[in-house]
Design an enzyme around this catalytic site. Structure first.
Site, short mmCIF file in Angstrom:
data_model
loop_
_atom_site.label_atom_id
_atom_site.label_comp_id
_atom_site.label_asym_id
_atom_site.label_seq_id
_atom_site.Cartn_x
_atom_site.Cartn_y
_atom_site.Cartn_z
N ASP A 8 -1.71 2.80 -6.23
CA ASP A 8 -2.76 1.76 -5.83
C ASP A 8 -2.22 1.01 -4.46
OD1 ASP A 8 -4.40 -0.74 -6.31
OD2 ASP A 8 -2.40 -1.77 -6.30
N ASP A 10 -3.23 -2.42 -2.65
CA ASP A 10 -2.96 -3.85 -2.60
C ASP A 10 -1.85 -4.22 -3.54
OD1 ASP A 10 -4.58 -5.00 -0.33
OD2 ASP A 10 -6.28 -4.02 -1.53
N ASP A 167 0.22 -2.54 -9.95
CA ASP A 167 0.75 -3.91 -9.93
C ASP A 167 0.07 -4.76 -10.76
OD1 ASP A 167 -1.45 -3.90 -7.89
OD2 ASP A 167 -0.92 -5.87 -7.73
#
Length: 226
Positions: A8, A10, A167
């Site tokens: 991922d 961001d 995240d």
């Protein structure tokens, strides 16, 4: 055997999630309010969150807000903060190790390609990624699995042959739905989320905590090298 790692962007490679919260939180602070993190976090990793901060701020203040003006201010502040942000600890080292292990490296992000490319180039890590899949490539972003499935396809691997690094809950759910093992690396905006209950394979505090091979060993899927 694991043949690829898919990250991922961001919040995982660059903590733009903290940047975004701080940027919009500043708008709340101007009116004497605090942006509720748990509600804001519902939108991390996806689009179309049930929480609308513009509506919430207007309700809290009782004022009529110019949504477009607020959005422009938020986006400008977010960009300024993101441009100054540093890669999360261990990112370069993990990418280098993945390369040395012969793993293919991909990226799957709910953000648009221009945003992702801008920051990958600025931080000097675009060269590591063989495939990028962003919101430009799909009809539905995370938690839908499409981004991860497309990234795996672009790398020429089956979903179960790739490990996803995430995240957020929305991102983790997307990888799980795609059939990938998931390593979660929470940031300050997502540490309150219950990743264990949502079936994360492994949760680590930082990519700098241990070598990539050790991470793969811990989830029982280390890539064997000749």
């Amino acid at each position: 055997m694991i043949k690829a790692v898919i990250f991922d962007f961001d919040g995982t490679l660059l903590d733009t999630e903290s940047c975004a919260y701080e940027a919009f939180g500043g708008l709340y602070a101007e009116h004497g309010h605090v942006l509720p993190l748990e509600q804001w976090a519902l939108g991390i990793g996806t689009h179309g969150s049930p929480f609308d901060p513009y509506v919430d701020l207007q309700a809290r203040t009782g004022l009529t807000m110019d949504r477009e003006a607020l959005k422009a201010r938020f986006e400008a502040e977010l960009l300024a903060k993101a441009d100054c942000a540093e890669l999360r600890p261990g990112v370069v080292e993990v990418l280098e190790e993945a390369k040395s292990l012969g793993l293919s490296i991909g990226l799957a992000s709910s953000a648009d390609r221009a945003w992702v490319e801008r920051h990958l180039e600025a931080k000097g890590i675009r060269k590591y990624f063989e495939a990028l899949r962003t919101s430009d490539d799909v009809e539905k972003v995370k938690p839908d699995p499409a981004l991860y499935l497309l990234a795996a396809e672009a790398l020429g691997v089956k979903p179960e042959e790739a490990v996803a690094f995430e995240d957020s809950l929305n991102g983790m759910k997307a990888a799980v739905a795609a059939g990938m093992p998931v390593v979660v690396v929470p940031n300050p905006m997502t540490r309150h989320m219950d990743f264990a209950a949502a079936r994360a394979d492994l949760i680590i505090e930082s990519l700098a905590d241990q070598p990539l091979r050790a991470v793969l060993d811990r989830i029982g899927t280390v890539a064997k090298q000749a």
